[in-house]
Design a protein around this motif. Structure first.
Motif, PDB file in Angstrom:
ATOM      1  N   ARG A 146      -7.311 -11.990  -3.067  1.00 24.71           N
ATOM      2  CA  ARG A 146      -7.496 -11.503  -4.933  1.00 24.71           C
ATOM      3  C   ARG A 146      -8.439 -12.281  -5.307  1.00 24.71           C
ATOM      4  O   ARG A 146     -10.140 -11.742  -6.487  1.00 24.71           O
ATOM      5  CB  ARG A 146      -6.482 -11.722  -5.629  1.00 24.71           C
ATOM      6  N   LEU A 176       3.189 -13.150   3.660  1.00 27.81           N
ATOM      7  CA  LEU A 176       2.698 -13.662   2.699  1.00 27.81           C
ATOM      8  C   LEU A 176       3.951 -14.241   2.091  1.00 27.81           C
ATOM      9  O   LEU A 176       4.805 -13.679   2.477  1.00 27.81           O
ATOM     10  CB  LEU A 176       2.016 -12.042   2.157  1.00 27.81           C
ATOM     11  N   LYS A 223      -2.977  -2.725  -4.374  1.00 28.05           N
ATOM     12  CA  LYS A 223      -1.231  -2.716  -4.176  1.00 28.05           C
ATOM     13  C   LYS A 223      -0.708  -3.157  -5.513  1.00 28.05           C
ATOM     14  O   LYS A 223       0.169  -2.955  -5.245  1.00 28.05           O
ATOM     15  CB  LYS A 223      -2.052  -4.624  -3.831  1.00 28.05           C
ATOM     16  N   GLU A 229      -4.591  -4.907   7.952  1.00 29.34           N
ATOM     17  CA  GLU A 229      -5.558  -5.660   6.726  1.00 29.34           C
ATOM     18  C   GLU A 229      -5.524  -6.789   7.799  1.00 29.34           C
ATOM     19  O   GLU A 229      -6.003  -7.827   6.295  1.00 29.34           O
ATOM     20  CB  GLU A 229      -4.992  -5.618   5.424  1.00 29.34           C
ATOM     21  N   ARG A 262      -2.255 -13.636   7.521  1.00 29.51           N
ATOM     22  CA  ARG A 262      -1.668 -14.275   6.680  1.00 29.51           C
ATOM     23  C   ARG A 262      -0.033 -13.936   6.031  1.00 29.51           C
ATOM     24  O   ARG A 262      -0.098 -12.468   5.844  1.00 29.51           O
ATOM     25  CB  ARG A 262      -2.819 -14.117   5.371  1.00 29.51           C
ATOM     26  N   ASN A 317       1.046  -1.319   0.018  1.00 33.71           N
ATOM     27  CA  ASN A 317       0.266   0.345  -0.166  1.00 33.71           C
ATOM     28  C   ASN A 317       0.732   1.598  -0.424  1.00 33.71           C
ATOM     29  O   ASN A 317       1.293   1.084   0.479  1.00 33.71           O
ATOM     30  CB  ASN A 317      -1.343   0.197   1.026  1.00 33.71           C
ATOM     31  N   ASP A 346      -9.486  -5.779  18.016  1.00 31.93           N
ATOM     32  CA  ASP A 346      -9.856  -6.059  16.952  1.00 31.93           C
ATOM     33  C   ASP A 346     -10.295  -5.220  16.317  1.00 31.93           C
ATOM     34  O   ASP A 346     -10.829  -3.569  16.732  1.00 31.93           O
ATOM     35  CB  ASP A 346     -11.298  -6.713  16.496  1.00 31.93           C
ATOM     36  N   HIS A 347      -9.890  -4.871  14.847  1.00 28.61           N
ATOM     37  CA  HIS A 347     -10.568  -3.407  13.856  1.00 28.61           C
ATOM     38  C   HIS A 347     -12.005  -4.037  14.053  1.00 28.61           C
ATOM     39  O   HIS A 347     -12.518  -5.032  13.660  1.00 28.61           O
ATOM     40  CB  HIS A 347      -9.636  -3.853  13.041  1.00 28.61           C
ATOM     41  N   PRO A 348     -12.592  -2.658  13.953  1.00 27.96           N
ATOM     42  CA  PRO A 348     -14.171  -2.807  13.985  1.00 27.96           C
ATOM     43  C   PRO A 348     -14.817  -4.046  13.112  1.00 27.96           C
ATOM     44  O   PRO A 348     -15.944  -4.110  12.531  1.00 27.96           O
ATOM     45  CB  PRO A 348     -14.327  -1.368  14.017  1.00 27.96           C
ATOM     46  N   ARG A 349     -13.778  -3.672  11.680  1.00 21.28           N
ATOM     47  CA  ARG A 349     -14.519  -4.328  10.839  1.00 21.28           C
ATOM     48  C   ARG A 349     -14.120  -5.714  10.241  1.00 21.28           C
ATOM     49  O   ARG A 349     -14.624  -6.452   9.618  1.00 21.28           O
ATOM     50  CB  ARG A 349     -14.324  -3.938   9.224  1.00 21.28           C
ATOM     51  N   TRP A 350     -12.994  -6.346  11.281  1.00 24.54           N
ATOM     52  CA  TRP A 350     -12.571  -7.638  10.752  1.00 24.54           C
ATOM     53  C   TRP A 350     -11.440  -8.149  12.241  1.00 24.54           C
ATOM     54  O   TRP A 350     -11.111  -7.227  13.340  1.00 24.54           O
ATOM     55  CB  TRP A 350     -11.084  -7.644  10.055  1.00 24.54           C
ATOM     56  N   SER A 351     -11.265  -9.029  12.410  1.00 25.68           N
ATOM     57  CA  SER A 351     -10.743  -9.639  13.487  1.00 25.68           C
ATOM     58  C   SER A 351      -8.334  -9.283  13.471  1.00 25.68           C
ATOM     59  O   SER A 351      -8.320  -9.124  11.838  1.00 25.68           O
ATOM     60  CB  SER A 351     -10.927 -11.323  13.373  1.00 25.68           C
ATOM     61  N   TYR A 357     -20.230  -5.056   7.207  1.00 25.18           N
ATOM     62  CA  TYR A 357     -20.101  -5.162   5.627  1.00 25.18           C
ATOM     63  C   TYR A 357     -20.749  -6.760   5.474  1.00 25.18           C
ATOM     64  O   TYR A 357     -20.475  -6.610   4.344  1.00 25.18           O
ATOM     65  CB  TYR A 357     -18.624  -4.564   5.099  1.00 25.18           C
ATOM     66  N   TRP A 381      -2.573  -9.082   6.592  1.00 31.70           N
ATOM     67  CA  TRP A 381      -1.478  -9.969   6.566  1.00 31.70           C
ATOM     68  C   TRP A 381       0.417  -9.403   6.403  1.00 31.70           C
ATOM     69  O   TRP A 381      -0.221  -8.732   7.369  1.00 31.70           O
ATOM     70  CB  TRP A 381      -1.500  -9.873   4.993  1.00 31.70           C
ATOM     71  N   ARG A 387     -20.085  -7.285  12.254  1.00 33.37           N
ATOM     72  CA  ARG A 387     -19.213  -6.886  10.892  1.00 33.37           C
ATOM     73  C   ARG A 387     -20.985  -5.957   9.993  1.00 33.37           C
ATOM     74  O   ARG A 387     -20.866  -7.274   9.381  1.00 33.37           O
ATOM     75  CB  ARG A 387     -18.093  -7.445  10.921  1.00 33.37           C
ATOM     76  N   PRO A 400       0.753 -13.048  -3.491  1.00 30.80           N
ATOM     77  CA  PRO A 400       1.324 -13.025  -2.897  1.00 30.80           C
ATOM     78  C   PRO A 400       0.142 -13.428  -2.329  1.00 30.80           C
ATOM     79  O   PRO A 400       0.684 -13.727  -1.494  1.00 30.80           O
ATOM     80  CB  PRO A 400       2.116 -12.229  -2.592  1.00 30.80           C
ATOM     81  N   ASP A 401      -0.816 -12.630  -2.227  1.00 31.14           N
ATOM     82  CA  ASP A 401      -2.206 -12.818  -1.617  1.00 31.14           C
ATOM     83  C   ASP A 401      -3.634 -13.441  -2.506  1.00 31.14           C
ATOM     84  O   ASP A 401      -4.312 -12.990  -3.031  1.00 31.14           O
ATOM     85  CB  ASP A 401      -2.506 -12.024  -0.449  1.00 31.14           C
ATOM     86  N   LYS A 443      -6.905 -11.826  15.434  1.00 32.74           N
ATOM     87  CA  LYS A 443      -6.713 -12.739  15.948  1.00 32.74           C
ATOM     88  C   LYS A 443      -5.368 -13.158  14.844  1.00 32.74           C
ATOM     89  O   LYS A 443      -4.628 -14.066  15.795  1.00 32.74           O
ATOM     90  CB  LYS A 443      -6.984 -13.258  16.701  1.00 32.74           C
ATOM     91  N   ARG A 444      -5.601 -13.205  14.235  1.00 29.06           N
ATOM     92  CA  ARG A 444      -4.342 -14.194  12.524  1.00 29.06           C
ATOM     93  C   ARG A 444      -3.919 -12.704  12.066  1.00 29.06           C
ATOM     94  O   ARG A 444      -4.518 -11.402  11.724  1.00 29.06           O
ATOM     95  CB  ARG A 444      -5.163 -14.846  12.530  1.00 29.06           C
TER      96      ARG A 444
END
Lengths: 263, 195
Positions: B35, A228, A29, A80, A226, A21, A216-221, B107, A82, B105, B30-31, A223-224
């Motif tokens: 995508r 890359l 991206k 985000e 990815r 970003n 958490d971010h209000p729109r997603w977790s 969305y 990752w 959530r 890579p992700d 906790k984990r």
């Protein structure tokens, strides 16, 4: 000197430089790698101002020249969800800051990215909610922490434009957006600076933005994450660690602070 | 006529074929899971808009061919939306914390509502169901309008800083809704009510 590098598997150069970003060049991206070539990085100077004894305008050569580079292989955790492992080349931020001799009123350090809409197409977008230039900041003790790093390169090469040439911050225990790119201004100040993502959505992005799986971010977790590169066959989930696994070095900075409140 | 339908079918399936080729060719970056999910979702939304183009097109051109491919396009929208959801579950949240995701959530909630609204339409899209439902088939299928609105909100809610793309889609969606109000009155947009 302690070695702060991780021995985890590095994210390939191609992915580090072609998937990131840098909204100055678009929100996709691939936009940074596609369009950052338009940015002019030579000549480059950095304005240093505020509560310090050596303010002034420094050319990038002055800032880079007298110093020994180090390599630091750090984890980078994007907000985000990752993450990557990147070998940066640069100097401890503390070493750079000491040269400007901040005074006792310097409680925070503020950074600003280049603003040049003619060469940064993302800054020309009328639908962008970012109030350019991009701004970031650290508390002084965070900035002086041994992990805070000013990078001039990655993978042994000069920093590619899309990764924030010629000089960018790397703060590995915070979400990636704190690691501001293509810095043109450094200001020492007594009050907490305004920071771009916090200005846009304060309920989502705090000033501290320490990596924290418990908040958490209000729109997603959170906790984990990815790690890359991931693939469709193995998504490469790993558990996110508090302070991105750098608690030993930085947890003391936040002793007694409610990290759910100061997220 | 069968040739036209075949062409539309191929056209609607082509992006899926390209996506599968990109996935196997390692061209999703890579992700790739993220995508893939994103592209399937966008395809579902685009198919929804194309579906809603068919009625105005048939009126402008005076030709019924557009109406005859409308169902197929709607089913493609549903197909892509279901794949989008599955990809999201598999690659983006990894089947964890589902209760939180689908209740807390917005969305995700909006996207789910859009998909749920499309379910009865997909189920009742067959000729047999049309016959069975008779006069209530048409008002039922106006659920596509709220589905479109929820899908768009789902899309917008994920924006972080640049909403240009969402605004472009909003303009298209608004035009598609306004022409209907202009031709048939605002009541044609209200689902589940006999005209």
């Amino acid at each position: 000197m302690p070695d702060f590098s991780t021995d985890e598997e590095k994210t390939p150069f191609r992915d580090v430089t072609h998937y990131n970003n840098f909204y100055e060049f678009g929100t996709g991206k691939e936009d940074p790698s596609r369009y950052a070539g338009e940015m002019v990085v030579d000549p480059w100077s950095v304005t240093v101002e505020g509560e310090c004894d050596r303010p002034g305008t420094y050319s990038i050569d002055d800032l880079v020249k007298p110093l020994d580079y180090e390599e630091r292989i750090y984890r980078l955790r994007c907000v985000e969800a990752w993450s990557m492992v990147i070998p940066w080349i640069g100097i401890p931020l503390a070493d750079l800051i000491k040269r400007f001799e901040p005074n006792s009123r310097a409680k925070y350090v503020y950074f600003e990215t280049l603003q040049d809409p003619e060469h940064m197409r993302g800054q020309r977008s009328v639908f962008s909610t970012i109030d350019w230039p991009y701004r970031e900041g650290l508390r002084m003790d965070e900035a002086m922490n041994e992990l805070s790093f000013m990078a001039f390169g990655l993978y042994g090469k000069a920093l590619p434009k899309q990764n924030g040439a010629p000089m960018r911050l790397v703060v590995p225990w915070k979400y990636g957006f704190k690691s501001i790119k293509s810095i043109v201004r450094i200001r020492f100040q007594e009050t907490q600076p305004e920071t771009s993502w916090n200005m846009i959505a304060p309920q989502e992005y705090g000033f501290y933005s320490n990596v924290n799986p418990e908040v958490d971010h209000p729109r997603w977790s959170q906790k984990r994450e990815r790690r890359l590169p991931s693939s469709l066959l193995s998504t490469n989930w790993i558990d996110t660690r508090k302070f991105n696994g750098y608690g030993e070095q930085v947890a003391h900075l936040y002793k007694g602070m409610d990290l759910k409140k100061y997220y | 006529m069968p040739l036209f339908r075949l062409l539309v079918f191929a056209g609607a399936l082509l992006p899926f074929a390209l996506l599968v080729m990109d996935a196997f060719g390692g061209r999703l970056g890579p992700d790739p899971g993220e995508r893939l999910t994103e592209r399937l979702g966008l395809l579902a939304f685009q198919c929804l808009l194309v579906t809603l183009f068919m009625t105005p097109l048939s009126r402008w051109t005076g030709s019924p061919v557009w109406i005859r491919v409308r169902r197929m396009l709607g089913l493609f929208a549903f197909f892509y939306a279901v794949l989008h959801l599955l990809a999201f579950l598999q690659f983006v949240i990894g089947w964890e914390d589902l209760w939180v995701a689908f209740t807390k959530r917005p969305y995700i909630v909006f996207g789910t509502i859009a998909l749920l609204l499309m379910c009865p339409l997909a189920i009742t899209s067959t000729r047999g169901m049309m016959r069975r439902l008779g006069r209530s088939w048409k008002p039922l299928h106006r659920l596509i309008y709220p589905a479109l609105v929820f899908a768009w909100l789902h899309f917008l809610w994920q924006a972080r800083s640049d909403v240009g793309e969402m605004m472009a889609y909003a303009v298209i969606a608004i035009v598609l809704l306004v022409v209907r109000v202009y031709w048939f009155g605002w009541r044609t947009l209200v689902p589940l009510r006999r005209a």
